[in-house]
Each structure stands twice: as structure tokens, then as C-alpha cells.
Motif scaffolding. Structure first.
Motif, PDB file in Angstrom:
ATOM      1  N   PHE A   1       0.826  -1.200   0.000  1.00  0.00           N
ATOM      2  CA  PHE A   1       0.000   0.000   0.000  1.00  0.00           C
ATOM      3  C   PHE A   1       0.867   1.261   0.000  1.00  0.00           C
ATOM      4  N   ALA A   2       1.889   1.292   0.851  1.00  0.00           N
ATOM      5  CA  ALA A   2       2.743   2.482   0.945  1.00  0.00           C
ATOM      6  C   ALA A   2       3.510   2.734  -0.349  1.00  0.00           C
ATOM      7  N   ILE A   3       4.076   1.689  -0.942  1.00  0.00           N
ATOM      8  CA  ILE A   3       4.842   1.865  -2.183  1.00  0.00           C
ATOM      9  C   ILE A   3       3.944   2.380  -3.294  1.00  0.00           C
ATOM     10  N   LEU A   4       2.765   1.786  -3.457  1.00  0.00           N
ATOM     11  CA  LEU A   4       1.862   2.248  -4.511  1.00  0.00           C
ATOM     12  C   LEU A   4       1.324   3.653  -4.225  1.00  0.00           C
ATOM     13  N   TYR A   5       1.036   3.951  -2.968  1.00  0.00           N
ATOM     14  CA  TYR A   5       0.506   5.266  -2.622  1.00  0.00           C
ATOM     15  C   TYR A   5       1.550   6.365  -2.856  1.00  0.00           C
ATOM     16  N   PHE A   6       2.747   6.165  -2.305  1.00  0.00           N
ATOM     17  CA  PHE A   6       3.778   7.191  -2.468  1.00  0.00           C
ATOM     18  C   PHE A   6       4.316   7.240  -3.898  1.00  0.00           C
ATOM     19  N   GLY A   7       4.287   6.105  -4.585  1.00  0.00           N
ATOM     20  CA  GLY A   7       4.643   6.114  -6.001  1.00  0.00           C
ATOM     21  C   GLY A   7       3.640   6.910  -6.816  1.00  0.00           C
ATOM     22  N   ASN A   8       2.374   6.786  -6.478  1.00  0.00           N
ATOM     23  CA  ASN A   8       1.323   7.541  -7.153  1.00  0.00           C
ATOM     24  C   ASN A   8       1.498   9.045  -6.939  1.00  0.00           C
ATOM     25  N   ILE A   9       1.922   9.423  -5.745  1.00  0.00           N
ATOM     26  CA  ILE A   9       2.096  10.836  -5.428  1.00  0.00           C
ATOM     27  C   ILE A   9       3.366  11.402  -6.066  1.00  0.00           C
ATOM     28  N   SER A  10       4.464  10.655  -6.006  1.00  0.00           N
ATOM     29  CA  SER A  10       5.757  11.241  -6.353  1.00  0.00           C
ATOM     30  C   SER A  10       6.285  10.912  -7.747  1.00  0.00           C
ATOM     31  N   VAL A  11       5.845   9.838  -8.361  1.00  0.00           N
ATOM     32  CA  VAL A  11       6.397   9.441  -9.660  1.00  0.00           C
ATOM     33  C   VAL A  11       5.413   9.803 -10.758  1.00  0.00           C
ATOM     34  N   PRO A  12       5.825  10.622 -11.716  1.00  0.00           N
ATOM     35  CA  PRO A  12       4.924  10.921 -12.827  1.00  0.00           C
ATOM     36  C   PRO A  12       4.760   9.681 -13.710  1.00  0.00           C
ATOM     37  N   GLY A  13       3.580   9.469 -14.200  1.00  0.00           N
ATOM     38  CA  GLY A  13       3.321   8.317 -15.050  1.00  0.00           C
ATOM     39  C   GLY A  13       2.640   7.174 -14.318  1.00  0.00           C
ATOM     40  N   ILE A  14       2.392   7.333 -13.030  1.00  0.00           N
ATOM     41  CA  ILE A  14       1.683   6.315 -12.261  1.00  0.00           C
ATOM     42  C   ILE A  14       0.340   6.888 -11.843  1.00  0.00           C
ATOM     43  N   LYS A  15      -0.712   6.151 -12.139  1.00  0.00           N
ATOM     44  CA  LYS A  15      -2.046   6.552 -11.713  1.00  0.00           C
ATOM     45  C   LYS A  15      -2.684   5.334 -11.052  1.00  0.00           C
ATOM     46  N   VAL A  16      -2.703   5.334  -9.719  1.00  0.00           N
ATOM     47  CA  VAL A  16      -3.256   4.224  -8.949  1.00  0.00           C
ATOM     48  C   VAL A  16      -4.334   4.771  -8.023  1.00  0.00           C
ATOM     49  N   PRO A  17      -5.599   4.542  -8.355  1.00  0.00           N
ATOM     50  CA  PRO A  17      -6.672   4.983  -7.460  1.00  0.00           C
ATOM     51  C   PRO A  17      -6.589   4.255  -6.113  1.00  0.00           C
ATOM     52  N   ILE A  18      -7.100   4.878  -5.086  1.00  0.00           N
ATOM     53  CA  ILE A  18      -6.988   4.343  -3.732  1.00  0.00           C
ATOM     54  C   ILE A  18      -7.712   3.004  -3.601  1.00  0.00           C
ATOM     55  N   ILE A  19      -8.836   2.832  -4.289  1.00  0.00           N
ATOM     56  CA  ILE A  19      -9.567   1.560  -4.224  1.00  0.00           C
ATOM     57  C   ILE A  19      -8.747   0.437  -4.856  1.00  0.00           C
ATOM     58  N   ALA A  20      -8.148   0.704  -6.002  1.00  0.00           N
ATOM     59  CA  ALA A  20      -7.306  -0.301  -6.653  1.00  0.00           C
ATOM     60  C   ALA A  20      -6.079  -0.607  -5.804  1.00  0.00           C
ATOM     61  N   ASN A  21      -5.542   0.410  -5.140  1.00  0.00           N
ATOM     62  CA  ASN A  21      -4.400   0.208  -4.250  1.00  0.00           C
ATOM     63  C   ASN A  21      -4.788  -0.689  -3.077  1.00  0.00           C
ATOM     64  N   LEU A  22      -5.929  -0.446  -2.481  1.00  0.00           N
ATOM     65  CA  LEU A  22      -6.387  -1.272  -1.362  1.00  0.00           C
ATOM     66  C   LEU A  22      -6.628  -2.718  -1.787  1.00  0.00           C
ATOM     67  N   ILE A  23      -7.246  -2.907  -2.942  1.00  0.00           N
ATOM     68  CA  ILE A  23      -7.517  -4.271  -3.413  1.00  0.00           C
ATOM     69  C   ILE A  23      -6.217  -5.008  -3.694  1.00  0.00           C
TER      70      ILE A  23
END
Length: 119
Positions: A80-102
Motif C-alpha cells: 500500500f505504501a509503495i503504490l501510494y507514495f509512487g502515485n504521489i511522487s512518480v509521474p506516469g503512475i495513476k493508482v486509485p486508492i480503491i485499486a491500491n487497497l484491493i
């Protein structure tokens, strides 16, 4: 083979299994969830490697890896943390919170049900 060598072998096998599970889940989420997007495959592989290695490091530092629930909690939180912070800090990543949780939940559940001998 000594016990120390056998334990190291099992740890590397655990990293490989985590890599395969995380990559399968991210691929599945990209197919199922339309907004789960990586701009190129190198970003996805870098995230998967980070998830596998950081989970391994945290499990070796703490004693939570000794129980299945502990391994599952570590895998969930790190994914969860890697996908969340990757979504915030790395351009080109779009991970919605629901998909991240699943994704994080399934990776964590897989670690709970994986046999102890792999890790």
C-alpha cells in the motif's frame, strides 16, 4: 547443506515468490480496473522490485515474519505504501486508492496463506 545456507536460500525464494505475486496482481488490476495505469513497464517493474525487497528487509529486521498474520500485515502495508507514495511522487503512475487497497489486500492475503518453508 547447513541450516544457515538453507535459510538464505529460502529467503531468496520468498523474494522471487513475492515478485511474481505482486507482478501478477498489478497486471490483473490493470486489466480489471481502468484507471490503474503505469506509463511504461519499467516503472511497474521498479515498483514490484521495491515491494519485494522492502518487504524482505522489514521482515528480517522485525520478528513479524514468524507468523502468517505478521507476514500478511507487512506485505499489505508495504504494498500500500509503495503504490501510494509512487502515485504521489512518480509521474506516469495513476493508482486509485480503491485499486491500491484491493491490490495490497490480495498480496497480503497471499502472504498469509503461503507456506512457512518458502520464507
Amino acid at each position: 547443506m547447513s541450516e544457515k545456507t538453507e535459510k538464505r536460500y529460502a529467503s531468496w525464494l520468498g523474494i522471487i515468490v513475492r515478485f511474481v505475486v505482486a507482478s501478477f496482481m498489478m497486471l490483473l488490476m490493470q486489466l480489471i480496473y481502468p484507471n490503474f495505469v503505469f506509463s511504461n513497464w519499467m516503472i511497474g517493474i521498479a515498483l514490484i522490485v521495491a515491494i519485494s525487497v522492502i518487504t524482505y528487509i522489514i521482515e528480517r529486521i522485525t520478528t513479524l515474519y514468524r507468523t502468517p498474520i505478521g507476514r500478511g500485515i507487512i506485505a499489505f502495508l508495504v504494498t500500500f505504501a509503495i503504490l501510494y507514495f509512487g502515485n504521489i511522487s512518480v509521474p506516469g503512475i495513476k493508482v486509485p486508492i480503491i485499486a491500491n487497497l484491493i491490490t495490497s489486500f490480495v498480496v497480503g492475503m497471499f502472504d498469509i496463506f503461503l507456506p512457512d518453508r518458502v520464507f
